[in-house]
Design a protein around this motif. Structure first.
Motif, PDB file in Angstrom:
ATOM      1  N   HIS A 214       0.825  -1.208   0.000  1.00 44.44           N
ATOM      2  CA  HIS A 214       0.000   0.000   0.000  1.00 44.44           C
ATOM      3  C   HIS A 214       0.862   1.262   0.000  1.00 44.44           C
ATOM      4  CE1 HIS A 214      -4.120  -1.594   0.567  1.00 44.44           C
ATOM      5  NE2 HIS A 214      -3.521  -2.598   1.178  1.00 44.44           N
ATOM      6  N   GLY A 215       2.156   1.095  -0.172  1.00 40.62           N
ATOM      7  CA  GLY A 215       3.047   2.247  -0.205  1.00 40.62           C
ATOM      8  C   GLY A 215       3.470   2.732   1.163  1.00 40.62           C
ATOM      9  N   ILE A 216       3.323   1.884   2.175  1.00 41.35           N
ATOM     10  CA  ILE A 216       3.674   2.242   3.550  1.00 41.35           C
ATOM     11  C   ILE A 216       5.070   1.718   3.874  1.00 41.35           C
ATOM     12  CG2 ILE A 216       3.028   1.947   5.981  1.00 41.35           C
ATOM     13  CD1 ILE A 216       0.130   1.450   4.947  1.00 41.35           C
ATOM     14  N   GLU A 217       5.851   2.535   4.546  1.00 41.63           N
ATOM     15  CA  GLU A 217       7.172   2.109   5.018  1.00 41.63           C
ATOM     16  C   GLU A 217       6.980   1.302   6.294  1.00 41.63           C
ATOM     17  OE1 GLU A 217      11.033   4.165   7.097  1.00 41.63           O
ATOM     18  OE2 GLU A 217      10.094   5.258   5.423  1.00 41.63           O
ATOM     19  N   VAL A 218       7.318   0.017   6.242  1.00 40.82           N
ATOM     20  CA  VAL A 218       7.019  -0.890   7.357  1.00 40.82           C
ATOM     21  C   VAL A 218       8.301  -1.461   7.946  1.00 40.82           C
ATOM     22  CG1 VAL A 218       5.690  -2.904   8.107  1.00 40.82           C
ATOM     23  CG2 VAL A 218       4.869  -1.529   6.175  1.00 40.82           C
ATOM     24  N   THR A 219       8.363  -1.454   9.274  1.00 41.61           N
ATOM     25  CA  THR A 219       9.441  -2.126   9.992  1.00 41.61           C
ATOM     26  C   THR A 219       8.817  -3.158  10.915  1.00 41.61           C
ATOM     27  OG1 THR A 219       9.432  -0.419  11.716  1.00 41.61           O
ATOM     28  CG2 THR A 219      11.005  -0.150   9.898  1.00 41.61           C
ATOM     29  N   MET A 220       9.643  -4.096  11.381  1.00 40.73           N
ATOM     30  CA  MET A 220       9.153  -5.156  12.262  1.00 40.73           C
ATOM     31  C   MET A 220       9.981  -5.201  13.532  1.00 40.73           C
ATOM     32  SD  MET A 220       8.660  -8.145   9.401  1.00 40.73           S
ATOM     33  CE  MET A 220       8.611  -9.400  10.686  1.00 40.73           C
ATOM     34  N   ARG A 221       9.299  -5.555  14.614  1.00 41.68           N
ATOM     35  CA  ARG A 221      10.013  -5.710  15.875  1.00 41.68           C
ATOM     36  C   ARG A 221       9.370  -6.847  16.670  1.00 41.68           C
ATOM     37  NH1 ARG A 221      13.653  -2.533  18.643  1.00 41.68           N
ATOM     38  NH2 ARG A 221      13.839  -2.961  20.879  1.00 41.68           N
ATOM     39  N   ALA A 222      10.206  -7.770  17.140  1.00 47.78           N
ATOM     40  CA  ALA A 222       9.738  -8.888  17.950  1.00 47.78           C
ATOM     41  C   ALA A 222      10.245  -8.709  19.371  1.00 47.78           C
ATOM     42  CB  ALA A 222      10.241 -10.214  17.371  1.00 47.78           C
ATOM     43  N   GLU A 223       9.350  -8.815  20.336  1.00 53.88           N
ATOM     44  CA  GLU A 223       9.705  -8.648  21.745  1.00 53.88           C
ATOM     45  C   GLU A 223       9.358  -9.917  22.519  1.00 53.88           C
ATOM     46  OE1 GLU A 223      11.143  -6.179  23.311  1.00 53.88           O
ATOM     47  OE2 GLU A 223      10.904  -4.376  22.098  1.00 53.88           O
ATOM     48  N   ARG A 224      10.068 -10.117  23.625  1.00 53.39           N
ATOM     49  CA  ARG A 224       9.788 -11.223  24.539  1.00 53.39           C
ATOM     50  C   ARG A 224       9.503 -10.660  25.919  1.00 53.39           C
ATOM     51  NH1 ARG A 224       8.533 -16.137  22.416  1.00 53.39           N
ATOM     52  NH2 ARG A 224       9.704 -16.393  20.467  1.00 53.39           N
ATOM     53  N   SER A 225       8.471 -11.184  26.549  1.00 53.74           N
ATOM     54  CA  SER A 225       8.176 -10.728  27.908  1.00 53.74           C
ATOM     55  C   SER A 225       9.144 -11.390  28.876  1.00 53.74           C
ATOM     56  CB  SER A 225       6.733 -11.068  28.288  1.00 53.74           C
ATOM     57  OG  SER A 225       6.514 -12.458  28.207  1.00 53.74           O
ATOM     58  N   ALA A 226       9.442 -10.686  29.944  1.00 52.49           N
ATOM     59  CA  ALA A 226      10.356 -11.210  30.954  1.00 52.49           C
ATOM     60  C   ALA A 226      10.009 -10.587  32.296  1.00 52.49           C
ATOM     61  CB  ALA A 226      11.803 -10.899  30.583  1.00 52.49           C
ATOM     62  N   GLY A 227      10.253 -11.330  33.358  1.00 49.85           N
ATOM     63  CA  GLY A 227       9.975 -10.803  34.693  1.00 49.85           C
ATOM     64  C   GLY A 227       8.501 -10.493  34.877  1.00 49.85           C
ATOM     65  N   ASP A 228       8.241  -9.320  35.420  1.00 48.82           N
ATOM     66  CA  ASP A 228       6.856  -8.926  35.701  1.00 48.82           C
ATOM     67  C   ASP A 228       6.212  -8.152  34.557  1.00 48.82           C
ATOM     68  OD1 ASP A 228       7.015 -10.071  38.222  1.00 48.82           O
ATOM     69  OD2 ASP A 228       7.770  -8.224  39.149  1.00 48.82           O
ATOM     70  N   LEU A 229       6.909  -7.966  33.452  1.00 52.04           N
ATOM     71  CA  LEU A 229       6.360  -7.193  32.344  1.00 52.04           C
ATOM     72  C   LEU A 229       5.244  -7.955  31.642  1.00 52.04           C
ATOM     73  CD1 LEU A 229       9.458  -5.592  30.557  1.00 52.04           C
ATOM     74  CD2 LEU A 229       7.735  -4.445  31.938  1.00 52.04           C
ATOM     75  N   THR A 230       4.090  -7.335  31.525  1.00 51.60           N
ATOM     76  CA  THR A 230       2.984  -7.920  30.780  1.00 51.60           C
ATOM     77  C   THR A 230       3.077  -7.490  29.324  1.00 51.60           C
ATOM     78  OG1 THR A 230       1.527  -6.027  31.136  1.00 51.60           O
ATOM     79  CG2 THR A 230       1.538  -7.748  32.844  1.00 51.60           C
ATOM     80  N   HIS A 231       2.240  -8.082  28.491  1.00 47.43           N
ATOM     81  CA  HIS A 231       2.206  -7.674  27.091  1.00 47.43           C
ATOM     82  C   HIS A 231       1.804  -6.207  26.977  1.00 47.43           C
ATOM     83  CE1 HIS A 231       1.942 -11.866  25.018  1.00 47.43           C
ATOM     84  NE2 HIS A 231       2.835 -11.842  25.985  1.00 47.43           N
ATOM     85  N   ALA A 232       0.874  -5.782  27.821  1.00 49.53           N
ATOM     86  CA  ALA A 232       0.457  -4.376  27.807  1.00 49.53           C
ATOM     87  C   ALA A 232       1.622  -3.464  28.175  1.00 49.53           C
ATOM     88  CB  ALA A 232      -0.716  -4.162  28.755  1.00 49.53           C
ATOM     89  N   ASP A 233       2.448  -3.884  29.131  1.00 51.10           N
ATOM     90  CA  ASP A 233       3.625  -3.099  29.519  1.00 51.10           C
ATOM     91  C   ASP A 233       4.592  -2.959  28.341  1.00 51.10           C
ATOM     92  OD1 ASP A 233       2.749  -2.823  32.164  1.00 51.10           O
ATOM     93  OD2 ASP A 233       3.783  -4.654  32.802  1.00 51.10           O
ATOM     94  N   ILE A 234       4.788  -4.048  27.626  1.00 50.44           N
ATOM     95  CA  ILE A 234       5.728  -4.037  26.498  1.00 50.44           C
ATOM     96  C   ILE A 234       5.222  -3.114  25.393  1.00 50.44           C
ATOM     97  CG2 ILE A 234       6.714  -5.461  24.654  1.00 50.44           C
ATOM     98  CD1 ILE A 234       6.744  -7.770  26.736  1.00 50.44           C
ATOM     99  N   ILE A 235       3.918  -3.174  25.127  1.00 49.59           N
ATOM    100  CA  ILE A 235       3.345  -2.285  24.107  1.00 49.59           C
ATOM    101  C   ILE A 235       3.511  -0.830  24.525  1.00 49.59           C
ATOM    102  CG2 ILE A 235       1.199  -1.565  22.994  1.00 49.59           C
ATOM    103  CD1 ILE A 235       0.297  -4.515  23.163  1.00 49.59           C
TER     104      ILE A 235
END
Length: 281
Positions: A214-235
């Motif tokens: 669609h003509g959008i400049e896209v990058t990717m990032r993969a994260e892993r949760s660790a410790g007390d970090l929730t998915h919401a915290d990572i976002i």
């Protein structure tokens, strides 16, 4: 998809200016028609022996309700007129007086719904059931943080929280007009599984490729949760680090009851929103 019909949920005078500060410039940029919707609680009809003062009290409540409707309609019409945006007004009366609940039927016939995130310190009458709106409308809901101030500006960078679910897919494609406006999107995955078919680090590759077409400049990032970090915290952390000014995510991959009991990303983001957030289910 284009944002040609936009529903603005105006719960009270306290949030009307903020929602319109975001919605009207957004509609102007996208050539959108804005429907302003506000609901008031139905006055409860009671009577006292021999007519008494209770009847007069209810008449007074009815007059107050009509006065609030009139003020909200005037605020809405003035804002649209000042910026040359077309629109229409819908005023309702319901048992709850909740504009989000009253707006569900209207929401199903528009391209996009815009509402304010609830302020946890606000009076109960000034808060709307935006969870029901997200869960039941079938349309994308763009939530404006209650801390938002100023006028909405063109988006510059979008963060897409991607887990490959039906909800995430719907959110991604519903947000295409905003992604194209920004021109830059980061696809974020958290704890994506490693499978024989796909390495976890490339879990968002397919949606990234589609957006790039669609003509959008896209990058990717993969994260892993660790410790007390929730998915919401990572976002939330990634929003801050990347400088994204719009979050796009699927909502309620589980039932609302399950999220209430066990916690969930949707409920967490509804509580602690730092940027405008588009949710779809």
């Amino acid at each position: 998809m284009t944002c040609k019909t936009i529903l603005a949920i105006l719960q009270s005078e306290a949030d009307a200016a903020r929602v319109l500060d975001f919605t009207v410039p957004f509609a102007a940029r996208h050539g959108g028609h804005v429907i302003g919707l506000h609901a008031e609680a139905l006055p409860i009809i009671v009577s006292a022996p021999l007519g008494g003062p209770v009847v007069a009290f209810n008449a007074g409540l009815e007059a107050e309700t009509e006065a609030r409707h009139s003020r909200m309609r005037e605020i809405f019409n003035k804002r649209l007129s000042a910026e040359g945006v077309t629109g229409e007004w819908r005023g309702y009366e319901s048992v709850s007086g909740d504009s989000a609940i009253s707006g569900i039927e209207s929401a199903r016939t528009v391209d996009l719904v815009i509402a304010q995130q609830n302020d946890p310190d606000a009076d109960a009458r000034s808060t709307a059931n935006v969870e029901a709106l997200v869960f039941e409308s079938g349309r994308p809901v763009l939530l404006v943080p209650y801390t938002f101030s100023g006028r909405s500006q063109p988006f510059k960078r979008v963060l897409l929280a991607w887990n490959g679910s039906q909800q995430a897919a719907r959110a991604a494609f519903d947000a295409l007009p905003m992604m194209k406006e920004a021109g830059k999107v980061e696809v974020l995955t958290v704890d994506a599984p490693d499978t024989p078919e796909q390495d976890a680090n490339f879990a968002g590759a397919a949606i990234a490729a589609t957006l790039a077409r669609h003509g959008i400049e896209v990058t990717m990032r993969a994260e892993r949760s660790a410790g007390d970090l929730t998915h919401a915290d990572i976002i939330a952390n990634r929003l801050a680090d990347s400088g994204a000014d719009l979050l796009v995510m699927g909502a309620y991959g589980r039932s609302r009851l399950s999220e209430f009991v066990f916690g969930g990303v949707t409920r967490a983001m509804l509580r602690s929103m730092t940027v405008p957030t588009l949710m779809a289910r």
